[in-house]
Design an enzyme around this catalytic site. Structure first.
Site: not given
Length: 181
Positions: A28, A48, A62, A71, A131, A168
């Site tokens: 799971e 998601d 970030h 997250k 995530y 970035d």
């Protein structure tokens, strides 16, 4: 599932119980009842996300300054070095970071709560990362901090300059960034 508290107690390593045999495996990846019982968090995940990146890609650091996102991160292909940086100004661990290797094989997950910047470096030839977030993406509140900020001093353990997005490359240092009170 097994929960490991990191050196920053709000960041957790989640290791699911894996059932495997000659046919493959089952686990799971998320169960809200178990999550709440084991972590004590009543988290409502609403989105998601899924990314694919090549080796030496670094995404991050970030966060969203408003509508912050917690997250729950895992790699479903390949290997990444996943990092959380505490950017809550009043926190005793402000400016500190935690990193964990997440792989498709180890199936570990990293819980990164609101108030943290997040980034990862791809260690394998390719990696796919998924995530869950507990708040929706809001581009107007999207922020970044430089991956190589000397005040944070993350040990990415790399000898080359990583592949970065323009966002970035242009990210400010922590001392100049919008952060959480």
């Amino acid at each position: 599932m097994k929960i490991t508290v990191t050196k920053i107690p709000d960041v957790l390593i989640i290791e699911p119980k894996i059932f495997g045999d000659e046919r493959g495996f089952f686990f799971e990846s998320f169960n809200s009842k178990s999550w709440q019982e084991k972590t004590g968090l009543n988290t409502n995940f609403v989105q998601d996300n899924h990314s694919r990146s090549q080796k030496n890609v670094l995404r991050g650091l970030h966060y969203q300054i408003q509508q912050p996102q917690g997250k729950l991160v895992r790699a479903i292909l390949g290997e990444i070095f996943d990092v959380a940086v505490d950017i809550r100004k009043k926190s005793p661990t402000f400016g500190q970071w935690v990193g964990e290797i997440l792989t498709a094989e180890n199936k570990k997950q990293l819980w990164i709560p609101e108030g943290f910047a997040h980034g990862f470096l791809v260690l394998s030839e390719n990696a796919e990362v998924v995530y869950k977030t507990n708040n929706f993406y809001a581009p107007e509140y999207d922020r970044a901090i430089r991956w190589d900020d000397g005040d944070i001093n993350i040990n990415w353990n790399i000898k080359i300059t990583p592949l970065l997005s323009q966002k970035d490359k242009n990210a400010p240092l922590l001392k100049d960034a919008d952060i959480f009170d």
